[in-house]
Motif scaffolding. Sequence first.
Motif, short mmCIF file in Angstrom:
data_model
loop_
_atom_site.label_atom_id
_atom_site.label_comp_id
_atom_site.label_asym_id
_atom_site.label_seq_id
_atom_site.Cartn_x
_atom_site.Cartn_y
_atom_site.Cartn_z
N ALA A 1 25.86 18.45 -3.96
CA ALA A 1 24.87 19.10 -4.83
C ALA A 1 23.74 18.10 -5.08
O ALA A 1 23.98 16.93 -5.37
CB ALA A 1 25.51 19.50 -6.15
N LEU A 2 22.51 18.59 -4.95
CA LEU A 2 21.31 17.77 -5.15
C LEU A 2 20.71 18.10 -6.51
O LEU A 2 20.51 19.28 -6.84
CB LEU A 2 20.31 18.06 -4.03
N ALA A 3 20.43 17.08 -7.31
CA ALA A 3 19.81 17.29 -8.62
C ALA A 3 18.69 16.27 -8.81
O ALA A 3 18.81 15.11 -8.39
CB ALA A 3 20.84 17.14 -9.73
N PHE A 4 17.61 16.73 -9.44
CA PHE A 4 16.43 15.91 -9.70
C PHE A 4 16.23 15.71 -11.20
O PHE A 4 16.51 16.62 -11.99
CB PHE A 4 15.16 16.60 -9.17
N ILE A 5 15.70 14.56 -11.56
CA ILE A 5 15.27 14.29 -12.94
C ILE A 5 13.89 13.68 -12.84
O ILE A 5 13.66 12.72 -12.10
CB ILE A 5 16.24 13.32 -13.65
N GLU B 1 11.69 16.19 -1.07
CA GLU B 1 11.26 16.96 -2.24
C GLU B 1 10.69 16.06 -3.33
O GLU B 1 9.76 16.45 -4.04
CB GLU B 1 12.41 17.81 -2.77
N ALA B 2 11.23 14.85 -3.49
CA ALA B 2 10.67 13.91 -4.47
C ALA B 2 9.24 13.53 -4.07
O ALA B 2 8.34 13.47 -4.92
CB ALA B 2 11.55 12.67 -4.59
N LEU B 3 9.01 13.31 -2.79
CA LEU B 3 7.66 13.00 -2.30
C LEU B 3 6.74 14.19 -2.52
O LEU B 3 5.62 14.04 -3.03
CB LEU B 3 7.68 12.61 -0.83
N SER B 4 7.20 15.38 -2.16
CA SER B 4 6.40 16.59 -2.32
C SER B 4 6.00 16.80 -3.78
O SER B 4 4.84 17.10 -4.10
CB SER B 4 7.18 17.81 -1.80
N CYS C 1 21.63 15.81 2.35
CA CYS C 1 21.29 15.90 0.94
C CYS C 1 20.27 14.82 0.57
O CYS C 1 19.26 15.10 -0.09
CB CYS C 1 22.55 15.75 0.09
N MET C 2 20.49 13.59 1.01
CA MET C 2 19.58 12.49 0.71
C MET C 2 18.20 12.71 1.34
O MET C 2 17.17 12.48 0.69
CB MET C 2 20.16 11.16 1.21
N VAL C 3 18.17 13.15 2.58
CA VAL C 3 16.89 13.41 3.24
C VAL C 3 16.10 14.46 2.48
O VAL C 3 14.91 14.30 2.21
CB VAL C 3 17.10 13.82 4.72
N LYS C 4 16.76 15.54 2.07
CA LYS C 4 16.09 16.59 1.30
C LYS C 4 15.62 16.05 -0.05
O LYS C 4 14.52 16.37 -0.51
CB LYS C 4 17.01 17.79 1.11
N GLY C 5 16.42 15.21 -0.66
CA GLY C 5 16.03 14.61 -1.94
C GLY C 5 14.76 13.79 -1.82
O GLY C 5 13.83 13.93 -2.63
N TYR C 6 14.68 12.95 -0.81
CA TYR C 6 13.47 12.13 -0.59
C TYR C 6 12.26 13.01 -0.25
O TYR C 6 11.16 12.79 -0.75
CB TYR C 6 13.69 11.09 0.50
#
Length: 71
Positions: free
Chosen positions: A5-9, A41-44, A34-39
């Motif tokens: 599960a991917l979560a952002f703060i 989306e964080a950049l976006s 999961c990590m690739v998507k996290g990076y």
Amino acid sequence: MIKFALAFIICSSQLNVCSLPLEWKEQFDDSYHCMVKGYEEALSKTLEIGLDKVNEQGIYIKFSCTPFKTI
């Protein structure tokens, strides 16, 4: 079977506050994807927030990929 599960703060170092965790709708079969998507989306989101607001408010984004068992 293990999924991730991917979560952002989103946080502001100027205001010393963070949002509640925002869980990504998609679950992942492995930590790598999961990590690739996290990076990505964080950049976006950083680009969407923009240079001025990021610099003025000290915005930064944290994310985590948490493993869990499925039935």
